[in-house]
Design an enzyme around this catalytic site. Structure first.
Site: not given
Lengths: 89, 155
Positions: A12, B76-78, B114
């Site tokens: 990201g 924010a994501h994993g 995301l």
């Protein structure tokens, strides 16, 4: 020259940082590859001249041969330009 | 009702935001709550399962508030995992800014969620996201939008 952009997972934040760093490097006329990667992988790498990352992760990257350049605002091309110029020019 | 619109400026971005992926003026109690809402929108729009939301929360716990990538904006994501159905983005704007613990960029006014299936196929989307957020005025336009259609018209 090799630069790595580092975030927790390498998908990201670091990808956004890589893209903006590439833009800046083009403008500065500096030839370099920028790879986005995770902290875990970055900790094993020894071949990057510069590590671009967020101030939060600097502690986890200490002790590597690379110069660590923390970036606070990932869309501020001026900040990235200023910091990369200071390291590279 | 669908509005007539010109050709999309950011086609990858507009397809990444599926229907029901945008929520405006949400009230978040804290950082975790705000991230959870971004995760729930990825689930509501069919892009991930609730397990993915848990991994988004774990990620911020593990790695800290660096996900606040610019003043007021959290991404924010994993990890890519089987909890991801399809690449997607979600967006929550917050009625009241929330402190995430990032000294430089707090407080957060919007959370972008995301989910990605691997480490490379979302690159077009990220490239457009970087260009969009780098445009002068785009963040204010998102924050001032009155409905999600208005946000979609931005990209």
């Amino acid at each position: 020259m090799k630069i790595i952009a580092v975030c927790g997972m390498g998908i990201g934040t670091s990808v956004l940082l890589k893209m903006n760093a590439e833009k800046v490097l083009r403008q500065l006329g500096i030839e370099a590859t920028v790879d986005a990667t995770s902290v875990a992988i970055a900790r094993e790498s020894r071949d990057a001249q510069i590590i671009l990352t967020t101030p939060d992760l600097v502690d986890q990257l200490q002790g590597l041969p690379s110069e660590i350049v923390p970036i606070e605002h990932f869309f501020d091309l001026e900040e990235i330009t200023e910091k990369l110029s200071a390291s590279l020019l | 009702m669908a509005l007539p619109r010109p050709l999309s400026k950011y086609p990858a971005l507009s397809s990444a935001f599926a229907e029901n992926s945008i929520r405006l003026g949400a009230i978040a109690l804290d950082r975790e709550h705000a991230i959870e809402m971004a995760g729930e929108l990825l689930v509501a729009s069919g892009r991930s399962t609730p397990d993915y939301t848990l991994s988004m929360l774990e990620a911020v716990e593990e790695n800290g508030p660096y996900i606040v990538i610019a003043p007021g904006i959290a991404l924010a994501h994993g990890r890519p995992s089987e909890a991801v159905i399809e690449i997607g983005l979600s967006l929550v704007t917050l009625a009241e800014p929330v402190v995430f613990g990032n000294a430089a960029n707090d407080p957060v006014r919007m959370v972008i969620g995301l989910c990605a299936t691997d480490h490379s196929s979302h690159i077009d989307i990220m490239s457009e996201l970087a260009s969009f957020l780098g445009e002068a005025g785009s963040v204010n336009s998102v924050l001032n939008a009155v409905d999600s259609d208005q946000i979609r018209l931005l990209f």
